[in-house]
Motif scaffolding. Structure first.
Motif, short mmCIF file in Angstrom:
data_model
loop_
_atom_site.label_atom_id
_atom_site.label_comp_id
_atom_site.label_asym_id
_atom_site.label_seq_id
_atom_site.Cartn_x
_atom_site.Cartn_y
_atom_site.Cartn_z
N ARG A 4 0.78 -1.17 -0.13
CA ARG A 4 0.01 -0.18 0.00
C ARG A 4 0.76 1.03 -0.05
O ARG A 4 0.39 2.24 -0.42
CB ARG A 4 -0.85 0.00 1.09
CG ARG A 4 -2.11 -0.72 1.03
CD ARG A 4 -3.27 -0.50 2.10
NE ARG A 4 -2.78 -1.65 2.88
CZ ARG A 4 -3.11 -1.70 4.29
NH1 ARG A 4 -4.20 -1.00 4.60
NH2 ARG A 4 -2.88 -2.96 4.98
N SER A 10 -5.62 5.23 -3.00
CA SER A 10 -6.34 4.29 -1.92
C SER A 10 -7.72 4.50 -2.16
O SER A 10 -8.45 5.28 -1.79
CB SER A 10 -5.85 4.30 -0.65
OG SER A 10 -4.44 3.84 -0.44
N VAL A 12 -11.04 3.25 -0.59
CA VAL A 12 -11.53 2.88 0.50
C VAL A 12 -13.11 2.55 0.77
O VAL A 12 -13.80 3.55 0.67
CB VAL A 12 -11.11 3.47 1.92
CG1 VAL A 12 -11.28 2.87 3.02
CG2 VAL A 12 -9.53 3.91 1.66
N ASN A 39 -4.80 0.99 -5.09
CA ASN A 39 -5.58 -0.24 -4.18
C ASN A 39 -6.90 -0.08 -3.71
O ASN A 39 -7.02 0.93 -3.40
CB ASN A 39 -4.78 -0.21 -2.83
CG ASN A 39 -3.61 -1.32 -2.73
OD1 ASN A 39 -3.70 -2.41 -3.42
ND2 ASN A 39 -2.56 -1.28 -1.81
N VAL A 41 -9.20 -1.02 -0.90
CA VAL A 41 -9.07 -1.65 0.19
C VAL A 41 -10.67 -1.60 0.95
O VAL A 41 -11.30 -0.56 0.93
CB VAL A 41 -8.20 -0.58 1.23
CG1 VAL A 41 -8.26 -0.87 2.72
CG2 VAL A 41 -6.87 -0.30 0.57
N GLN A 83 -4.93 4.27 8.03
CA GLN A 83 -4.02 3.05 7.71
C GLN A 83 -3.41 2.89 6.14
O GLN A 83 -2.94 1.85 5.68
CB GLN A 83 -4.51 2.15 8.09
CG GLN A 83 -4.63 1.85 9.83
CD GLN A 83 -5.36 0.28 10.06
OE1 GLN A 83 -5.11 -0.48 9.60
NE2 GLN A 83 -6.22 0.50 10.92
N THR A 84 -3.74 3.88 5.50
CA THR A 84 -3.53 3.97 4.03
C THR A 84 -2.23 4.90 3.94
O THR A 84 -1.87 5.74 4.61
CB THR A 84 -4.75 4.55 3.15
OG1 THR A 84 -4.68 6.04 3.21
CG2 THR A 84 -5.83 3.77 3.46
N ASP A 85 -1.32 4.71 2.71
CA ASP A 85 -0.37 5.51 2.48
C ASP A 85 -0.33 6.03 1.07
O ASP A 85 0.46 5.06 0.18
CB ASP A 85 0.95 4.76 2.92
CG ASP A 85 2.20 5.45 2.77
OD1 ASP A 85 1.94 6.82 2.45
OD2 ASP A 85 3.28 5.08 2.91
N SER A 86 -1.07 6.71 0.87
CA SER A 86 -1.05 7.29 -0.78
C SER A 86 -1.59 8.77 -0.71
O SER A 86 -1.81 9.44 0.06
CB SER A 86 -2.25 6.40 -1.52
OG SER A 86 -3.62 6.63 -0.50
N VAL A 89 -7.12 9.43 -1.61
CA VAL A 89 -8.09 8.54 -1.01
C VAL A 89 -9.30 8.68 -1.50
O VAL A 89 -9.73 9.93 -1.85
CB VAL A 89 -7.91 8.49 0.56
CG1 VAL A 89 -6.60 7.90 1.06
CG2 VAL A 89 -8.19 9.80 1.22
N LYS A 183 -4.93 13.14 0.52
CA LYS A 183 -5.05 12.71 1.79
C LYS A 183 -4.18 13.80 2.54
O LYS A 183 -4.87 13.75 4.00
CB LYS A 183 -4.09 11.45 1.86
CG LYS A 183 -4.01 10.74 3.42
CD LYS A 183 -3.09 9.58 3.56
CE LYS A 183 -3.29 9.39 5.11
NZ LYS A 183 -2.23 8.16 5.36
#
Length: 346
Positions: A4, A10, A12, A39, A41, A83-86, A89, A183
Motif C-alpha cells: 500500500r 487508495s 476505501v 489499491n 481497500v 492506515q493508508t499511505d497514498s 484517498v 490525503k
C-alpha cells in the motif's frame, strides 16, 4: 498483494454488514480500479454477517482492515484512512457501481488541477440509471440556513440526466458516496467529525475546506451509480435524527459569528414547521426524532464551543462563493423553483 505504500490512490470501501452489497458491487470496483497505481481497500466496521469471511475466501488479495466495532461512517473512515499511505484517498460506498475510467478521470483531473483538493463524479441512481441520485447528483450545494441540495436534486425532486450538467464546476460539497480527496488535505482539515457518526459529515468537511480557501469540484465526465439508503432508508427516524442533529452541529461549527444568531433563528422556525408537518402526516416517530435531535444538540453545544473557536480561527474566506445565499425552501415552495438551473434564472 501490492504494498500500500507504493500506490498513488487508495479506494476505501467502508463495510458494515454489507456482504450482499460486496458480492454485488465489489467486482465492478476491482475491474475498473485495480491497477499498479491503485489499491482497493475494504475496512470492516465490526460486521456480524460474515462479510470478513466472505472477503478472505473470495478476495484474498484485497487489503482488509478489521475494526472491533462499528465506529460509524465518520470515524470508521478516519481510522481506515490513517492506515493508508497514498497521495489520494477515495471514500466509496459499498453500494456503488463504478464505470470504466471513473477513477482515472478523477485522478487525472486532480493531477492537472493542484488547486483542487477534492472531487466527486456524477452520481446517477442505480435503480433508475437515467436519473441523478439523491445524495450527490452532479455536485452539492448549501443554502444560507444550512439546507443541502444538489445540481440535479432540489429537496425531493430528482432530475433526469439529459446532459444539462456536463461541466466540471466548483461545488460547496462533494458526496461521501464517492469522494476523492488529497490525503494530506483530509488530515490537515481534521478529517470527518467523529461525533456525527453518520450523515452530513462530508458536507461539514467540505465546508471547512471551502472556508480555508480550498476548492472542491464535481467532474461529471466520471460516472458512478449509487443505490442509496443501503444502511438507513430515507424515512428512517434514526436517519432523520442524525440529519437534524448533525446539521445543527455543522451550522454551529461553521457559520460566522455575525450571521450565526439569525441563521439559527430562521432554522429553528423552519424545523418547527417540519415537526408540525410530520405530526400532521402521522409520522410520530420521525417528529420525535426532530425533538431528540434538538435535545442532543443542546447537550453537545458546550463541548463544541472550542471546536467552533478553532474552526473559525482557521477560516480565511468570509463568504464562500459556492454557498447559495437565499433560502432553498422559500425558492422551492413559494417561487416553484425545483431545478438547479431555475435557481439562477431571472
Amino acid at each position: 498483494m501490492k504494498n500500500r505504500s507504493m500506490v498513488k490512490t487508495s479506494v476505501v470501501i467502508l463495510n458494515w454488514n454489507g456482504k450482499k452489497l460486496l458480492e454485488q458491487f465489489l467486482p465492478s470496483v476491482l475491474a475498473h480500479s485495480w491497477s499498479d497505481v491503485c489499491n482497493v481497500v475494504v475496512a470492516d466496521n465490526g460486521s456480524t454477517d460474515n462479510s470478513v469471511e466472505f472477503l478472505k475466501a473470495n478476495y484474498p488479495a484485497v487489503p482488509l482492515i478489521i475494526f472491533d466495532k462499528n465506529y460509524g461512517f465518520a470515524d470508521g473512515y478516519n481510522k481506515a484512512i490513517q492506515q493508508t499511505d497514498s497521495e489520494y484517498v477515495v471514500l466509496l460506498n459499498s453500494d456503488v457501481e463504478t464505470t470504466e475510467n471513473w477513477l482515472y478521470t478523477l485522478i487525472s483531473f486532480m493531477d492537472l488541477h493542484p488547486e483542487v483538493v477534492a472531487v466527486q463524479p456524477k452520481i446517477r441512481a442505480y435503480n433508475d440509471k437515467n436519473r441523478f441520485e439523491y445524495a450527490g447528483a452532479a455536485g452539492g450545494f448549501i443554502d444560507r440556513y444550512g439546507y443541502p441540495f444538489c445540481r440535479g436534486r432540489i429537496l425531493e425532486v430528482v432530475e433526469e440526466d439529459s446532459g444539462q450538467y456536463e461541466t466540471a464546476i466548483p461545488v460547496f460539497w462533494a458526496t461521501g458516496a464517492c469522494l476523492c480527496i488529497r490525503k494530506k488535505e483530509y488530515v490537515e482539515a481534521g478529517g470527518l467529525d467523529a461525533s456525527f457518526f453518520a450523515h452530513m459529515e462530508e458536507i461539514d468537511l467540505c465546508w471547512r475546506l471551502n472556508a480555508r480557501g480550498k476548492m472542491v469540484m464535481c467532474v461529471p465526465s466520471s460516472v458512478v451509480y449509487h443505490v442509496g439508503g443501503a444502511s438507513l432508508s430515507k424515512d428512517n427516524p434514526r436517519k432523520m435524527y442524525l440529519n437534524f442533529r448533525n446539521n445543527l452541529l455543522m451550522i454551529y461549527k461553521n457559520v460566522p459569528r455575525s450571521d450565526c444568531m439569525f441563521v439559527f433563528f430562521v432554522r429553528c422556525l423552519f424545523d418547527f414547521l417540519a415537526y408540525i408537518h410530520l405530526l400532521l402526516k402521522g409520522q410520530f416517530k420521525s417528529a420525535h426524532a426532530v425533538v431528540e435531535a434538538y435535545r442532543d444538540f443542546l447537550k453537545m453545544y458546550s463541548s463544541y464551543k472550542p471546536v467552533r473557536r478553532e474552526n473559525l480561527k482557521k477560516t480565511t474566506v468570509k463568504q464562500i462563493g459556492t454557498q447559495y445565499r437565499k433560502s432553498i425552501l422559500l425558492q422551492f415552495y413559494l417561487n416553484r423553483k425545483s431545478t438547479y438551473l431555475s435557481l439562477y434564472s431571472k
